[in-house]
Design a protein around this motif. Structure first.
Motif, PDB file in Angstrom:
ATOM      1  N   UNK A  94       0.841  -1.208   0.000  1.00  0.00           N
ATOM      2  CA  UNK A  94       0.000   0.000   0.000  1.00  0.00           C
ATOM      3  C   UNK A  94       0.871   1.251   0.000  1.00  0.00           C
ATOM      4  N   UNK A  95       1.943   1.233   0.813  1.00  0.00           N
ATOM      5  CA  UNK A  95       2.823   2.401   0.908  1.00  0.00           C
ATOM      6  C   UNK A  95       3.499   2.692  -0.437  1.00  0.00           C
ATOM      7  N   UNK A  96       4.006   1.644  -1.099  1.00  0.00           N
ATOM      8  CA  UNK A  96       4.699   1.832  -2.379  1.00  0.00           C
ATOM      9  C   UNK A  96       3.734   2.296  -3.456  1.00  0.00           C
ATOM     10  N   UNK A  97       2.556   1.686  -3.507  1.00  0.00           N
ATOM     11  CA  UNK A  97       1.559   2.073  -4.520  1.00  0.00           C
ATOM     12  C   UNK A  97       1.102   3.512  -4.296  1.00  0.00           C
ATOM     13  N   UNK A  98       0.812   3.855  -3.043  1.00  0.00           N
ATOM     14  CA  UNK A  98       0.373   5.227  -2.740  1.00  0.00           C
ATOM     15  C   UNK A  98       1.457   6.239  -3.073  1.00  0.00           C
ATOM     16  N   UNK A  99       2.694   5.914  -2.669  1.00  0.00           N
ATOM     17  CA  UNK A  99       3.810   6.816  -2.949  1.00  0.00           C
ATOM     18  C   UNK A  99       3.958   7.043  -4.448  1.00  0.00           C
ATOM     19  N   UNK A 100       3.892   5.968  -5.223  1.00  0.00           N
ATOM     20  CA  UNK A 100       4.059   6.069  -6.671  1.00  0.00           C
ATOM     21  C   UNK A 100       2.958   6.906  -7.308  1.00  0.00           C
ATOM     22  N   UNK A 101       1.710   6.598  -6.965  1.00  0.00           N
ATOM     23  CA  UNK A 101       0.577   7.338  -7.536  1.00  0.00           C
ATOM     24  C   UNK A 101       0.607   8.805  -7.132  1.00  0.00           C
ATOM     25  N   UNK A 102       0.904   9.060  -5.850  1.00  0.00           N
ATOM     26  CA  UNK A 102       0.928  10.440  -5.366  1.00  0.00           C
ATOM     27  C   UNK A 102       2.025  11.246  -6.047  1.00  0.00           C
ATOM     28  N   UNK A 103       3.215  10.642  -6.186  1.00  0.00           N
ATOM     29  CA  UNK A 103       4.319  11.357  -6.825  1.00  0.00           C
ATOM     30  C   UNK A 103       4.041  11.609  -8.304  1.00  0.00           C
ATOM     31  N   UNK A 104       3.437  10.627  -8.982  1.00  0.00           N
ATOM     32  CA  UNK A 104       3.109  10.825 -10.385  1.00  0.00           C
ATOM     33  C   UNK A 104       2.088  11.947 -10.561  1.00  0.00           C
ATOM     34  N   UNK A 105       1.068  11.952  -9.702  1.00  0.00           N
ATOM     35  CA  UNK A 105       0.048  13.004  -9.778  1.00  0.00           C
ATOM     36  C   UNK A 105       0.639  14.366  -9.455  1.00  0.00           C
ATOM     37  N   UNK A 106       1.495  14.406  -8.424  1.00  0.00           N
ATOM     38  CA  UNK A 106       2.143  15.674  -8.061  1.00  0.00           C
ATOM     39  C   UNK A 106       3.061  16.138  -9.186  1.00  0.00           C
ATOM     40  N   UNK A 107       3.792  15.189  -9.802  1.00  0.00           N
ATOM     41  CA  UNK A 107       4.665  15.554 -10.912  1.00  0.00           C
ATOM     42  C   UNK A 107       3.892  16.177 -12.066  1.00  0.00           C
ATOM     43  N   UNK A 108       2.746  15.572 -12.416  1.00  0.00           N
ATOM     44  CA  UNK A 108       1.910  16.127 -13.478  1.00  0.00           C
ATOM     45  C   UNK A 108       1.378  17.504 -13.100  1.00  0.00           C
ATOM     46  N   UNK A 109       0.958  17.629 -11.839  1.00  0.00           N
ATOM     47  CA  UNK A 109       0.412  18.917 -11.405  1.00  0.00           C
ATOM     48  C   UNK A 109       1.499  19.992 -11.369  1.00  0.00           C
ATOM     49  N   UNK A 110       2.691  19.614 -10.892  1.00  0.00           N
ATOM     50  CA  UNK A 110       3.778  20.599 -10.818  1.00  0.00           C
ATOM     51  C   UNK A 110       4.217  21.042 -12.207  1.00  0.00           C
ATOM     52  N   UNK A 111       4.194  20.119 -13.173  1.00  0.00           N
ATOM     53  CA  UNK A 111       4.485  20.526 -14.548  1.00  0.00           C
ATOM     54  C   UNK A 111       3.499  21.590 -15.008  1.00  0.00           C
ATOM     55  N   UNK A 112       2.233  21.347 -14.726  1.00  0.00           N
ATOM     56  CA  UNK A 112       1.191  22.314 -15.076  1.00  0.00           C
ATOM     57  C   UNK A 112       1.389  23.620 -14.310  1.00  0.00           C
ATOM     58  N   UNK A 113       1.709  23.498 -13.008  1.00  0.00           N
ATOM     59  CA  UNK A 113       1.886  24.678 -12.159  1.00  0.00           C
ATOM     60  C   UNK A 113       3.077  25.507 -12.616  1.00  0.00           C
ATOM     61  N   UNK A 114       4.190  24.839 -12.953  1.00  0.00           N
ATOM     62  CA  UNK A 114       5.395  25.546 -13.380  1.00  0.00           C
ATOM     63  C   UNK A 114       5.169  26.256 -14.721  1.00  0.00           C
ATOM     64  N   UNK A 115       4.466  25.580 -15.609  1.00  0.00           N
ATOM     65  CA  UNK A 115       4.216  26.187 -16.920  1.00  0.00           C
ATOM     66  C   UNK A 115       3.264  27.367 -16.827  1.00  0.00           C
ATOM     67  N   UNK A 116       2.228  27.240 -16.012  1.00  0.00           N
ATOM     68  CA  UNK A 116       1.258  28.320 -15.857  1.00  0.00           C
ATOM     69  C   UNK A 116       1.850  29.470 -15.052  1.00  0.00           C
ATOM     70  N   UNK A 117       2.483  29.116 -13.904  1.00  0.00           N
ATOM     71  CA  UNK A 117       3.178  30.079 -13.044  1.00  0.00           C
ATOM     72  C   UNK A 117       2.289  31.280 -12.693  1.00  0.00           C
ATOM     73  N   UNK A 118       1.084  30.989 -12.237  1.00  0.00           N
ATOM     74  CA  UNK A 118       0.134  32.022 -11.835  1.00  0.00           C
ATOM     75  C   UNK A 118       0.275  32.303 -10.345  1.00  0.00           C
ATOM     76  N   UNK A 119       0.390  33.580  -9.972  1.00  0.00           N
ATOM     77  CA  UNK A 119       0.639  33.946  -8.577  1.00  0.00           C
ATOM     78  C   UNK A 119      -0.480  33.472  -7.654  1.00  0.00           C
ATOM     79  N   UNK A 120      -1.729  33.631  -8.074  1.00  0.00           N
ATOM     80  CA  UNK A 120      -2.852  33.237  -7.221  1.00  0.00           C
ATOM     81  C   UNK A 120      -2.907  31.716  -7.054  1.00  0.00           C
ATOM     82  N   UNK A 121      -2.655  30.990  -8.120  1.00  0.00           N
ATOM     83  CA  UNK A 121      -2.657  29.530  -8.037  1.00  0.00           C
ATOM     84  C   UNK A 121      -1.526  29.045  -7.139  1.00  0.00           C
ATOM     85  N   UNK A 122      -0.376  29.708  -7.223  1.00  0.00           N
ATOM     86  CA  UNK A 122       0.748  29.357  -6.354  1.00  0.00           C
ATOM     87  C   UNK A 122       0.402  29.587  -4.887  1.00  0.00           C
TER      88      UNK A 122
END
Length: 262
Positions: free
Chosen positions: A39-67
């Motif tokens: 459970x720990x490995x699966x959760x870690x993997x899914x969470x990191x993948x989702x965060x990675x996708x979101x951070x890519x979006x966040x870095x590209x958008x770079x909106x002050x309010x969203x940050x």
């Protein structure tokens, strides 16, 4: 200096098969941790993948309010995680925990961004989010240790605490030795880490930068800044958390109003 070496998804998947080693150890010694590890490995993997996708979006958008919204969410989740980890009721201590995290984190974050690093723009998600995450993450662990120590000591040493009250001490004075003990215990890991960094351990941030192609001296500068910032944020946050927790947990007569969940 060699650029960052990418890792293929196939190689990463094959590397994750090494998890079979701790699973085998657990099975051999009948530790009954197979389900927990999976459970720990699966959760870690899914969470990191989702965060990675979101951070890519966040870095590209770079909106002050969203940050700022993301930063606020990190602080709120962090406050909840501290109280959950310390097994304390969030209803009464959530507000004090939020105050301590904000007061400790935001000024140091502002100093790093406005004066030391000066990214363009200043609210750059590339700097704001990772820095806040590192400072918060280390602060959370220290706060959990401090709160656990404080409330466990107050409950286990009730006779000493009540004796101090009987001798005329105010609740804050009677609880002071327990606060001091909690602070020392929460500071011990970061102090030990700072003492051995460079000789025994190479911190993750510095190692990551060097593997990413940065000059070792530049990586060391960043690591020094981060370690000092973590220590300052941790010390301020733990101090405020304990002071506010004592005020919230003890009534004017000194009775302990909050107890840890077993």
């Amino acid at each position: 200096m060699q650029a960052t070496i990418d890792i293929s998804w196939i190689d990463l998947s094959l590397f994750m098969l090494l998890t079979l080693i701790p699973l085998t150890i657990g099975r051999h010694f009948q530790l009954a941790i197979t389900k927990e590890v999976v459970i720990a490995v699966v959760r870690m993997t899914l969470q990191l993948l989702l965060v990675g996708l979101y951070l890519q979006f966040l870095f590209n958008l770079n909106n002050s309010w969203l940050n700022l919204i993301w930063l606020s969410a990190m602080i709120m989740i962090g406050a909840s995680a501290v109280l959950s980890g310390a097994k304390l009721p969030p209803k009464t201590l959530f507000a004090p925990m939020m105050v301590s995290l904000c007061v400790a984190l935001l000024p140091i974050l502002a100093i790093l961004l406005l004066w030391l690093l000066k990214p363009t723009p200043l609210y750059s998600a590339q700097y704001l989010i990772p820095l806040a995450g590192m400072l918060l993450g280390n602060s959370l662990n220290g706060n959990i240790v401090a709160l656990q120590r404080l409330f466990t000591s107050l409950e286990d040493n009730r006779s000493e605490y009540e004796a101090a009250l009987a001798l005329g001490a105010r609740p804050k004075q009677a609880s002071q030795p327990f606060v001091q003990s909690a602070m020392k215990q929460s500071f011990a890991p970061i102090l030990a880490s700072m003492t051995t960094t460079g000789l025994v351990t190479l911190p993750g941030m510095m190692t990551g930068q060097i593997l990413g192609g940065s000059d070792p001296m530049v990586a060391i500068k960043y690591q020094l800044i981060i370690l000092l910032a973590i220590f300052v944020v941790l010390s301020v946050c733990v101090t405020i958390t304990l002071q506010l927790s004592v005020r919230t947990a003890l009534n004017p007569s000194g009775k302990l109003l909050i107890h840890r969940n077993n």
